[in-house]
Write a protein that holds these residues in place. Sequence first.
Motif, PDB file in Angstrom:
ATOM      1  N   LEU A 194      34.685  46.722  39.997  1.00 47.63           N
ATOM      2  CA  LEU A 194      34.052  47.509  41.074  1.00 47.63           C
ATOM      3  C   LEU A 194      32.825  47.841  40.836  1.00 47.63           C
ATOM      4  CD1 LEU A 194      37.079  49.846  42.202  1.00 47.63           C
ATOM      5  CD2 LEU A 194      36.289  47.766  43.466  1.00 47.63           C
ATOM      6  N   GLY A 195      31.719  47.383  41.294  1.00 50.16           N
ATOM      7  CA  GLY A 195      30.217  47.702  40.793  1.00 50.16           C
ATOM      8  C   GLY A 195      29.630  48.553  41.925  1.00 50.16           C
ATOM      9  N   THR A 196      29.265  49.677  41.323  1.00 54.19           N
ATOM     10  CA  THR A 196      28.454  50.831  42.188  1.00 54.19           C
ATOM     11  C   THR A 196      27.283  51.103  41.687  1.00 54.19           C
ATOM     12  OG1 THR A 196      29.335  52.781  40.889  1.00 54.19           O
ATOM     13  CG2 THR A 196      30.797  51.603  42.713  1.00 54.19           C
ATOM     14  N   SER A 197      26.489  51.812  41.898  1.00 50.77           N
ATOM     15  CA  SER A 197      25.199  52.415  41.354  1.00 50.77           C
ATOM     16  C   SER A 197      25.335  52.949  39.932  1.00 50.77           C
ATOM     17  CB  SER A 197      24.378  53.350  42.228  1.00 50.77           C
ATOM     18  OG  SER A 197      25.465  54.594  42.720  1.00 50.77           O
ATOM     19  N   ASP A 198      26.600  53.461  39.807  1.00 60.25           N
ATOM     20  CA  ASP A 198      26.935  54.288  38.622  1.00 60.25           C
ATOM     21  C   ASP A 198      27.406  53.125  37.353  1.00 60.25           C
ATOM     22  OD1 ASP A 198      26.370  56.645  39.520  1.00 60.25           O
ATOM     23  OD2 ASP A 198      28.375  56.666  40.394  1.00 60.25           O
ATOM     24  N   GLY A 199      27.471  51.735  37.520  1.00 63.81           N
ATOM     25  CA  GLY A 199      27.970  50.911  36.608  1.00 63.81           C
ATOM     26  C   GLY A 199      29.013  50.149  37.348  1.00 63.81           C
ATOM     27  N   VAL A 200      29.738  49.216  36.361  1.00 67.72           N
ATOM     28  CA  VAL A 200      30.860  48.491  36.980  1.00 67.72           C
ATOM     29  C   VAL A 200      32.147  49.061  36.246  1.00 67.72           C
ATOM     30  CG1 VAL A 200      31.731  46.183  36.552  1.00 67.72           C
ATOM     31  CG2 VAL A 200      29.428  46.436  36.988  1.00 67.72           C
ATOM     32  N   MET A 201      33.154  49.266  37.106  1.00 66.83           N
ATOM     33  CA  MET A 201      34.686  49.895  36.646  1.00 66.83           C
ATOM     34  C   MET A 201      35.392  48.653  36.550  1.00 66.83           C
ATOM     35  SD  MET A 201      36.771  53.005  37.884  1.00 66.83           S
ATOM     36  CE  MET A 201      36.766  52.318  39.599  1.00 66.83           C
ATOM     37  N   PHE A 202      36.282  48.466  35.690  1.00 64.55           N
ATOM     38  CA  PHE A 202      37.400  47.507  35.630  1.00 64.55           C
ATOM     39  C   PHE A 202      38.611  48.241  35.661  1.00 64.55           C
ATOM     40  CE2 PHE A 202      40.522  45.200  33.117  1.00 64.55           C
ATOM     41  CZ  PHE A 202      40.598  43.902  34.036  1.00 64.55           C
ATOM     42  N   ILE A 203      39.715  47.615  36.652  1.00 62.93           N
ATOM     43  CA  ILE A 203      41.011  48.048  36.813  1.00 62.93           C
ATOM     44  C   ILE A 203      41.700  47.093  36.640  1.00 62.93           C
ATOM     45  CG2 ILE A 203      42.829  49.294  38.208  1.00 62.93           C
ATOM     46  CD1 ILE A 203      40.461  50.616  39.529  1.00 62.93           C
ATOM     47  N   GLY A 204      42.552  46.939  35.540  1.00 65.67           N
ATOM     48  CA  GLY A 204      43.372  45.918  35.070  1.00 65.67           C
ATOM     49  C   GLY A 204      44.717  45.744  35.892  1.00 65.67           C
ATOM     50  N   TYR A 205      45.308  44.548  36.288  1.00 73.47           N
ATOM     51  CA  TYR A 205      46.345  44.730  37.097  1.00 73.47           C
ATOM     52  C   TYR A 205      47.771  45.392  36.481  1.00 73.47           C
ATOM     53  CZ  TYR A 205      44.243  41.129  39.923  1.00 73.47           C
ATOM     54  OH  TYR A 205      43.560  40.249  40.711  1.00 73.47           O
ATOM     55  N   GLN A 206      47.636  45.328  35.155  1.00 73.36           N
ATOM     56  CA  GLN A 206      48.802  46.248  34.529  1.00 73.36           C
ATOM     57  C   GLN A 206      48.601  47.822  34.613  1.00 73.36           C
ATOM     58  OE1 GLN A 206      46.104  44.662  32.997  1.00 73.36           O
ATOM     59  NE2 GLN A 206      45.285  46.080  31.525  1.00 73.36           N
ATOM     60  N   GLN A 207      47.433  48.085  34.875  1.00 71.72           N
ATOM     61  CA  GLN A 207      47.160  49.560  35.308  1.00 71.72           C
ATOM     62  C   GLN A 207      47.504  50.018  36.428  1.00 71.72           C
ATOM     63  OE1 GLN A 207      42.941  49.683  34.256  1.00 71.72           O
ATOM     64  NE2 GLN A 207      43.131  50.731  32.267  1.00 71.72           N
ATOM     65  N   ILE A 208      47.620  48.988  37.520  1.00 72.75           N
ATOM     66  CA  ILE A 208      48.203  49.547  38.796  1.00 72.75           C
ATOM     67  C   ILE A 208      49.447  49.751  39.315  1.00 72.75           C
ATOM     68  CG2 ILE A 208      48.172  48.574  41.424  1.00 72.75           C
ATOM     69  CD1 ILE A 208      45.460  46.867  40.723  1.00 72.75           C
ATOM     70  N   VAL A 242      43.805  40.967  45.823  1.00 69.21           N
ATOM     71  CA  VAL A 242      44.053  42.127  44.998  1.00 69.21           C
ATOM     72  C   VAL A 242      45.863  42.154  44.890  1.00 69.21           C
ATOM     73  CG1 VAL A 242      43.886  44.473  44.260  1.00 69.21           C
ATOM     74  CG2 VAL A 242      41.939  43.024  44.983  1.00 69.21           C
ATOM     75  N   MET A 243      46.194  42.506  46.180  1.00 68.30           N
ATOM     76  CA  MET A 243      47.616  42.664  46.286  1.00 68.30           C
ATOM     77  C   MET A 243      48.607  41.447  46.107  1.00 68.30           C
ATOM     78  SD  MET A 243      50.690  42.498  47.998  1.00 68.30           S
ATOM     79  CE  MET A 243      50.399  41.858  49.642  1.00 68.30           C
ATOM     80  N   VAL A 244      47.994  40.390  46.369  1.00 68.86           N
ATOM     81  CA  VAL A 244      48.717  39.268  46.114  1.00 68.86           C
ATOM     82  C   VAL A 244      48.863  38.932  44.848  1.00 68.86           C
ATOM     83  CG1 VAL A 244      48.767  36.659  46.381  1.00 68.86           C
ATOM     84  CG2 VAL A 244      48.534  37.875  48.474  1.00 68.86           C
ATOM     85  N   ILE A 245      47.816  38.904  43.843  1.00 65.81           N
ATOM     86  CA  ILE A 245      47.959  38.453  42.484  1.00 65.81           C
ATOM     87  C   ILE A 245      48.852  39.522  41.817  1.00 65.81           C
ATOM     88  CG2 ILE A 245      46.664  38.165  40.445  1.00 65.81           C
ATOM     89  CD1 ILE A 245      44.343  37.233  41.963  1.00 65.81           C
ATOM     90  N   TRP A 246      48.366  40.955  42.159  1.00 65.20           N
ATOM     91  CA  TRP A 246      49.300  41.868  41.215  1.00 65.20           C
ATOM     92  C   TRP A 246      50.854  41.885  41.564  1.00 65.20           C
ATOM     93  CZ3 TRP A 246      52.067  45.943  43.735  1.00 65.20           C
ATOM     94  CH2 TRP A 246      52.458  47.060  42.843  1.00 65.20           C
TER      95      TRP A 246
END
Length: 284
Positions: A194-208, A242-246
């Motif tokens: 997720l890229g915003t004005s504050d930077g890029v945040m990564f959320i791994g599928y194992q964290q969901i 996102v949902m399909v892969i997770w």
Amino acid sequence: MSQSAPQQPQGQGATTPSQPAGASEPSGSATHGEATTHGSSAGPRPSGAAPGELVPAASRTLQPRPQPQRPWTSQDYVWWNTAQVLTAVRAGFKPNPVSPVVDPIRPTHSGEVILGSCDGEILAFKRGDNSSYQPLRGFFLAGGAAGLALMAAFFGGQAVVNSRRKRRAERDAVEKWRHLANARLSVSTHGIYLGTSDGVMFIGYQQIRECQVTGVGEVMLAATNEQGNVRLKLRGQWAELVMVIWAALFLPEHPQLVGRSWLPGDWLLHARAYNREVDTSNWP
């Protein structure tokens, strides 16, 4: 919100799942439309068939193609590509990118593939920014008839302003999904960026911990890591991906995956009408 066009199939025929480099079909397997010749290892010749005559493989049942009932749209391409990724993941293959536009993001994991990028929106379940209501306090000193009239007009105006602000504050005090930020959503084989004005945040599928489709191009997810928990709603062209892969990786019994409710009810038939069959043989 601008969105990139999803990857379109190269031909009108059905496609097979993406395969890793060097992968090939098992030897001797029949493909769609293949035929076997009498005298080969395919089996005994049916009675009445002449030697050398081609006989369609018994496992193939030809069915008439349905007539299209509605146009094929860009959203159909998104669903078609998402379905192809699901088939590839379930088969143990590494899927190929499905979007012609992929943001130049450095992968977090070895062998990670960025499948697609698009404009998106992040929503959070929270109260509004004006939930703390503070009525305006004014002080006015005047004398005489003119002063009394001016004072009445001032406080009358203040009452209108206060009433509007109070109603807005009452609305904002209700928790609901509210806009948090615009973002660039990139979906990979290992998670989302997720890229915003504050930077890029990564959320791994194992964290969901939870993820479900809540509308076309919209998913809700809850994730956790050592810093804390987060519950977000994402809107974007590749949200269903996102949902399909997770779910395919971590929750194959997901009701929306098993029931295929992330797709419109007649969509697989709709795809077949346009000669874009999807191999669902390995789907949950």
